[in-house]
Design a protein around this motif. Structure first.
Motif, mmCIF file in Angstrom:
data_model
loop_
_atom_site.group_PDB
_atom_site.id
_atom_site.type_symbol
_atom_site.label_atom_id
_atom_site.label_comp_id
_atom_site.label_asym_id
_atom_site.label_seq_id
_atom_site.Cartn_x
_atom_site.Cartn_y
_atom_site.Cartn_z
ATOM 1 N N SER A 124 0.824 -1.215 0.000
ATOM 2 C CA SER A 124 0.000 0.000 0.000
ATOM 3 C C SER A 124 0.853 1.260 0.000
ATOM 4 C CB SER A 124 -0.931 0.020 1.219
ATOM 5 O OG SER A 124 -1.884 -0.997 1.123
ATOM 6 N N VAL A 125 1.892 1.268 0.826
ATOM 7 C CA VAL A 125 2.777 2.436 0.892
ATOM 8 C C VAL A 125 3.475 2.626 -0.457
ATOM 9 C CG1 VAL A 125 4.873 3.370 1.966
ATOM 10 C CG2 VAL A 125 3.090 2.328 3.382
ATOM 11 N N PHE A 126 3.933 1.515 -1.048
ATOM 12 C CA PHE A 126 4.589 1.597 -2.347
ATOM 13 C C PHE A 126 3.635 2.171 -3.400
ATOM 14 C CE2 PHE A 126 5.255 -0.328 -6.543
ATOM 15 C CZ PHE A 126 6.506 0.190 -6.844
ATOM 16 N N LEU A 127 2.418 1.655 -3.441
ATOM 17 C CA LEU A 127 1.454 2.121 -4.447
ATOM 18 C C LEU A 127 1.133 3.605 -4.278
ATOM 19 C CD1 LEU A 127 -0.951 -0.939 -4.612
ATOM 20 C CD2 LEU A 127 0.629 -0.172 -6.393
ATOM 21 N N GLU A 128 1.064 4.067 -3.038
ATOM 22 C CA GLU A 128 0.804 5.487 -2.791
ATOM 23 C C GLU A 128 1.948 6.357 -3.293
ATOM 24 O OE1 GLU A 128 -0.118 6.021 1.346
ATOM 25 O OE2 GLU A 128 -1.873 4.699 1.208
ATOM 26 N N SER A 129 3.148 5.799 -3.364
ATOM 27 C CA SER A 129 4.304 6.579 -3.809
ATOM 28 C C SER A 129 4.347 6.722 -5.335
ATOM 29 C CB SER A 129 5.601 5.934 -3.320
ATOM 30 O OG SER A 129 5.890 4.755 -4.057
ATOM 31 N N LEU A 130 3.583 5.911 -6.044
ATOM 32 C CA LEU A 130 3.592 5.959 -7.510
ATOM 33 C C LEU A 130 2.756 7.123 -8.020
ATOM 34 C CD1 LEU A 130 2.979 2.186 -8.381
ATOM 35 C CD2 LEU A 130 5.152 3.403 -8.413
ATOM 36 N N SER A 131 3.067 7.558 -9.228
ATOM 37 C CA SER A 131 2.210 8.548 -9.874
ATOM 38 C C SER A 131 0.867 7.883 -10.147
ATOM 39 C CB SER A 131 2.841 9.019 -11.193
ATOM 40 O OG SER A 131 2.874 7.947 -12.121
#
Length: 185
Positions: A124-131
């Motif tokens: 979830s944290v990784f996905l939030e960091s994506l454009s």
């Protein structure tokens, strides 16, 4: 009806909650189940099982995003149905998605003691960091199960570009999971 009104119907234990849910989200659930199961009858049964599980879990749960809640139930049920039905062959779409993600998050490479929720939290944290465009593309591929061709047609981007973007996102995810100590080589 809006989602809050439908959820209130579930809390009031009114059967119209199922009817309203089907009116608003039935097509979304059918498409998701069909994409995974590739069988109309199984997809319809999966959709109905989603309504049944929703009836049994709302209340006490009050979902903040009702569509995402329904889609998660439907998706899990569809994958459970595949596991149950498989003998020696699997649906080709699932094999393709599994092999792509196993390069990123192989079961045997999770750090000892890592809980599923830790992996989910890191994801979830990784996905939030994506454009937004990269995150949407990733989710449409690995959550909704859209094919490379479907994504290419939706975005008007060549299939090779879609494959490259997804590969780079998976590699970034792998590096992120290593950095967070969830994954090792």
């Amino acid at each position: 009806m809006n989602d809050e009104d439908i959820i209130d119907l579930f809390f009031d234990r009114k059967e119209s909650a199922i009817f309203e849910t089907d009116n608003k989200y039935g097509n979304h659930l059918s498409k998701l189940a069909m994409r995974i199961l590739n069988c109309h009858e199984d997809a319809e049964e999966c959709k109905n099982d989603t309504y049944f599980e929703t009836w049994n879990t709302v209340p006490p749960t009050r979902p903040t995003n009702f569509l995402a809640y329904l889609m998660r139930i439907c998706r899990c049920d569809a994958f459970d149905r595949i596991e149950w039905q498989k003998a020696k062959k699997r649906h080709s779409c699932i094999v393709e998605l599994t092999s792509e993600m196993s390069e990123t998050i192989p079961d045997t490479k999770l750090k000892s003691g890592t809980e599923e929720w830790e992996l989910g939290q890191a994801l979830s944290v990784f996905l939030e960091s994506l454009s937004a465009p990269r995150r949407i593309l990733f989710m449409k591929r690995y959550w909704l199960g859209l094919s490379i061709r479907e994504l290419s047609n939706q975005y008007g981007i060549p299939e090779s570009n879609i494959k490259t973007q997804l590969y780079r996102t998976r590699e970034s995810l792998k590096k992120y999971l290593k950095k967070e100590g969830v994954y090792y080589e």
